[in-house]
Every structure is written in C-alpha cells, then in structure tokens.
Motif scaffolding. Structure first.
Motif, PDB file in Angstrom:
ATOM      1  N   ILE A 140     -48.810  41.662  11.222  1.00  0.00           N
ATOM      2  CA  ILE A 140     -49.284  41.429  12.585  1.00  0.00           C
ATOM      3  C   ILE A 140     -50.787  41.186  12.531  1.00  0.00           C
ATOM      4  O   ILE A 140     -51.520  41.946  11.905  1.00  0.00           O
ATOM      5  N   VAL A 141     -51.238  40.138  13.212  1.00  0.00           N
ATOM      6  CA  VAL A 141     -52.666  39.848  13.298  1.00  0.00           C
ATOM      7  C   VAL A 141     -53.111  40.216  14.715  1.00  0.00           C
ATOM      8  O   VAL A 141     -52.657  39.616  15.688  1.00  0.00           O
ATOM      9  N   VAL A 195     -49.744  49.534  17.834  1.00  0.00           N
ATOM     10  CA  VAL A 195     -48.933  49.515  16.624  1.00  0.00           C
ATOM     11  C   VAL A 195     -49.072  50.863  15.932  1.00  0.00           C
ATOM     12  O   VAL A 195     -50.185  51.316  15.673  1.00  0.00           O
ATOM     13  N   VAL A 196     -47.934  51.494  15.674  1.00  0.00           N
ATOM     14  CA  VAL A 196     -47.931  52.720  14.888  1.00  0.00           C
ATOM     15  C   VAL A 196     -47.485  52.329  13.486  1.00  0.00           C
ATOM     16  O   VAL A 196     -46.426  51.729  13.303  1.00  0.00           O
ATOM     17  N   ALA A 197     -48.339  52.656  12.515  1.00  0.00           N
ATOM     18  CA  ALA A 197     -48.051  52.313  11.125  1.00  0.00           C
ATOM     19  C   ALA A 197     -47.828  53.584  10.324  1.00  0.00           C
ATOM     20  O   ALA A 197     -47.894  54.694  10.859  1.00  0.00           O
ATOM     21  N   VAL A 198     -47.571  53.412   9.041  1.00  0.00           N
ATOM     22  CA  VAL A 198     -47.314  54.567   8.175  1.00  0.00           C
ATOM     23  C   VAL A 198     -48.483  55.547   8.241  1.00  0.00           C
ATOM     24  O   VAL A 198     -49.616  55.168   8.533  1.00  0.00           O
ATOM     25  N   GLU A 199     -48.193  56.789   7.954  1.00  0.00           N
ATOM     26  CA  GLU A 199     -49.163  57.888   7.993  1.00  0.00           C
ATOM     27  C   GLU A 199     -49.792  58.044   9.373  1.00  0.00           C
ATOM     28  O   GLU A 199     -50.942  58.447   9.514  1.00  0.00           O
ATOM     29  N   LYS A 200     -49.043  57.701  10.418  1.00  0.00           N
ATOM     30  CA  LYS A 200     -49.443  57.871  11.817  1.00  0.00           C
ATOM     31  C   LYS A 200     -50.732  57.126  12.203  1.00  0.00           C
ATOM     32  O   LYS A 200     -51.407  57.496  13.145  1.00  0.00           O
ATOM     33  N   HIS A 201     -51.073  56.072  11.451  1.00  0.00           N
ATOM     34  CA  HIS A 201     -52.217  55.243  11.838  1.00  0.00           C
ATOM     35  C   HIS A 201     -51.816  54.436  13.066  1.00  0.00           C
ATOM     36  O   HIS A 201     -50.719  53.882  13.127  1.00  0.00           O
ATOM     37  N   GLU A 202     -52.706  54.378  14.058  1.00  0.00           N
ATOM     38  CA  GLU A 202     -52.437  53.600  15.265  1.00  0.00           C
ATOM     39  C   GLU A 202     -53.486  52.514  15.427  1.00  0.00           C
ATOM     40  O   GLU A 202     -54.669  52.742  15.177  1.00  0.00           O
ATOM     41  N   ASP A 244     -47.103  36.845  10.846  1.00  0.00           N
ATOM     42  CA  ASP A 244     -46.729  36.038   9.692  1.00  0.00           C
ATOM     43  C   ASP A 244     -45.214  36.107   9.503  1.00  0.00           C
ATOM     44  O   ASP A 244     -44.664  37.196   9.353  1.00  0.00           O
ATOM     45  N   PRO A 245     -44.527  34.957   9.507  1.00  0.00           N
ATOM     46  CA  PRO A 245     -43.069  34.968   9.413  1.00  0.00           C
ATOM     47  C   PRO A 245     -42.530  35.401   8.049  1.00  0.00           C
ATOM     48  O   PRO A 245     -41.378  35.788   7.937  1.00  0.00           O
ATOM     49  N   VAL A 246     -43.341  35.361   7.006  1.00  0.00           N
ATOM     50  CA  VAL A 246     -42.881  35.734   5.675  1.00  0.00           C
ATOM     51  C   VAL A 246     -43.036  37.232   5.438  1.00  0.00           C
ATOM     52  O   VAL A 246     -42.099  37.917   5.040  1.00  0.00           O
ATOM     53  N   SER A 247     -44.237  37.757   5.731  1.00  0.00           N
ATOM     54  CA  SER A 247     -44.508  39.169   5.436  1.00  0.00           C
ATOM     55  C   SER A 247     -44.373  40.081   6.646  1.00  0.00           C
ATOM     56  O   SER A 247     -44.463  41.293   6.510  1.00  0.00           O
ATOM     57  N   ALA A 248     -44.190  39.525   7.839  1.00  0.00           N
ATOM     58  CA  ALA A 248     -44.112  40.274   9.101  1.00  0.00           C
ATOM     59  C   ALA A 248     -45.439  40.950   9.432  1.00  0.00           C
ATOM     60  O   ALA A 248     -45.504  41.852  10.253  1.00  0.00           O
ATOM     61  N   GLY A 253     -65.422  39.214  18.915  1.00  0.00           N
ATOM     62  CA  GLY A 253     -64.105  39.760  18.619  1.00  0.00           C
ATOM     63  C   GLY A 253     -63.947  40.093  17.147  1.00  0.00           C
ATOM     64  O   GLY A 253     -64.687  39.610  16.298  1.00  0.00           O
ATOM     65  N   SER A 254     -62.991  40.947  16.852  1.00  0.00           N
ATOM     66  CA  SER A 254     -62.677  41.241  15.451  1.00  0.00           C
ATOM     67  C   SER A 254     -61.168  41.091  15.264  1.00  0.00           C
ATOM     68  O   SER A 254     -60.396  41.173  16.213  1.00  0.00           O
ATOM     69  N   ILE A 255     -60.786  40.870  14.023  1.00  0.00           N
ATOM     70  CA  ILE A 255     -59.382  40.644  13.706  1.00  0.00           C
ATOM     71  C   ILE A 255     -58.926  41.696  12.711  1.00  0.00           C
ATOM     72  O   ILE A 255     -59.637  42.017  11.763  1.00  0.00           O
ATOM     73  N   SER A 256     -57.728  42.250  12.939  1.00  0.00           N
ATOM     74  CA  SER A 256     -57.130  43.236  12.032  1.00  0.00           C
ATOM     75  C   SER A 256     -55.764  42.733  11.598  1.00  0.00           C
ATOM     76  O   SER A 256     -55.064  42.063  12.356  1.00  0.00           O
ATOM     77  N   PHE A 257     -55.406  43.092  10.379  1.00  0.00           N
ATOM     78  CA  PHE A 257     -54.103  42.725   9.840  1.00  0.00           C
ATOM     79  C   PHE A 257     -53.345  44.011   9.548  1.00  0.00           C
ATOM     80  O   PHE A 257     -53.836  44.853   8.810  1.00  0.00           O
ATOM     81  N   ILE A 258     -52.147  44.137  10.118  1.00  0.00           N
ATOM     82  CA  ILE A 258     -51.302  45.288   9.811  1.00  0.00           C
ATOM     83  C   ILE A 258     -50.103  44.743   9.049  1.00  0.00           C
ATOM     84  O   ILE A 258     -49.302  43.967   9.586  1.00  0.00           O
ATOM     85  N   MET A 259     -50.037  45.130   7.791  1.00  0.00           N
ATOM     86  CA  MET A 259     -48.982  44.613   6.919  1.00  0.00           C
ATOM     87  C   MET A 259     -47.603  44.973   7.485  1.00  0.00           C
ATOM     88  O   MET A 259     -47.387  46.091   7.947  1.00  0.00           O
ATOM     89  N   GLY A 260     -46.688  44.022   7.430  1.00  0.00           N
ATOM     90  CA  GLY A 260     -45.356  44.197   8.003  1.00  0.00           C
ATOM     91  C   GLY A 260     -44.609  45.405   7.467  1.00  0.00           C
ATOM     92  O   GLY A 260     -43.936  46.113   8.218  1.00  0.00           O
ATOM     93  N   HIS A 261     -44.734  45.686   6.164  1.00  0.00           N
ATOM     94  CA  HIS A 261     -44.001  46.813   5.583  1.00  0.00           C
ATOM     95  C   HIS A 261     -44.517  48.158   6.086  1.00  0.00           C
ATOM     96  O   HIS A 261     -43.809  49.159   5.997  1.00  0.00           O
ATOM     97  N   ALA A 262     -45.742  48.192   6.659  1.00  0.00           N
ATOM     98  CA  ALA A 262     -46.320  49.443   7.139  1.00  0.00           C
ATOM     99  C   ALA A 262     -46.021  49.699   8.614  1.00  0.00           C
ATOM    100  O   ALA A 262     -46.217  50.809   9.107  1.00  0.00           O
TER     101      ALA A 262
END
Length: 167
Positions: free
Chosen positions: A44-45, A22-29, A38-42, A55-64
């Motif tokens: 990604i978990v 996943v490439v997010a804002v400010e070139k974070h990968e 999440d179907p409401v905010s998009a 294991g670990s879990i990360s959340f990447i906000m849909g708008h990013a």
C-alpha cells in the motif's frame, strides 16, 4: 498469505483516494491517503500531508498488512492533490497549437544543427531523429526513445540544452 494479499486489484481499487488506517505486524499503525496498491506485492502506498510541510509517501509491504479500515472518503480536491503527487512538476496540458509550435521549433533547431529529423506516425506528431530515435509530444528529453543508449543520452542532453535556452 494474509487476507489483504488475497484480495484482487478490483478489491484494492475501492481503497484508492480514501483516508485509511492500516494495522501492520507488531501492532504498527499507519494513517494516510491511499495513492495506489501494487498488484504484485499488495504493498500500500500512503500519502500524508503534515501541516506546513510538503506531502510524504509511505509504503506498507503487503505481507505486513493485517487490517485496513477506511476512515474518510476523498473529495475531488483530495483526488487532484493525490494525482499531482505522481505527475511531473512540469506536467502541463498543451493545446494542439502549442504542441505543433513546440514540434516545429524543435524540428527547425535540429535541422539547423545538421541533425537529420523527420515526422512519422499517422498525424506526424512524432519526430524521428536519424531513424534511430523518436521524440513524442510534448517534445522533451523524457519523451525521447531509442534502443541505442549512447544516441539516446546525447540527444536528450542536446534537447535539455535547447529547452534551457528557450526559457
């Protein structure tokens, strides 16, 4: 609204149980296995499994989210591993005989302690305590339901104590 947020839940479903970048804002990968979106905010978990660690879990906000690339398909082992992340640790499959035994033992214990209990539902699988609380299979504190929070809390505490004695 970005392209990722415009997708529908059916589009997002194609990413489940797959290794993605996943490439997010400010070139974070971010890289990991898609557990859900999440179907409401998009949002990604992602689940990652670093060596010698849980294991670990990360959340990447849909708008990013700017771009999502599938790197690898998940095999059946990975799908089971991902499913276990969200399943409670004590989650076990009980046979109908085991469930009946658990229900009968709990019902007898409640009656012994002068707590009014009955069975309800088509198959009598649900226990009803004093008509204000229900306990569904597999008959643990998490399966208690009541609109009265005080009764709910007290019965859950009693039930936890009962289960701790059984172990």
């Amino acid at each position: 609204m970005n392209d990722w947020q415009r997708k529908s839940p059916l589009d997002w479903e194609a990413y489940l149980n797959k290794l993605v970048k996943v490439v997010a804002v400010e070139k974070h990968e971010y890289e990991g296995w898609v557990l859900t979106v999440d179907p409401v905010s998009a949002t990604i978990v992602l689940a990652t499994f670093p060596e010698n660690e849980k294991g670990s879990i990360s959340f990447i906000m849909g708008h990013a989210v700017q771009e999502v690339e599938i790197l690898q398909e998940g095999d059946s082992d990975m799908k089971q591993r991902l499913a276990r992340i969200l399943a409670p640790e004590e989650s076990q499959a009980y046979s109908p005989e085991e469930l009946e035994k658990r229900k009968s033992a709990l019902k007898a214990w409640l009656e012994t302690n002068h707590i009014p209990v009955g069975e309800q539902g088509e198959l009598g699988r649900t226990l009803s305590v004093a008509g204000v609380l229900t306990i569904e299979p597999p008959y643990g504190p998490e399966q208690c339901s009541s609109t009265n929070e005080i009764i709910l809390s007290r019965v859950q505490g009693l039930l936890q104590g009962y289960l701790d004695q059984q172990r």
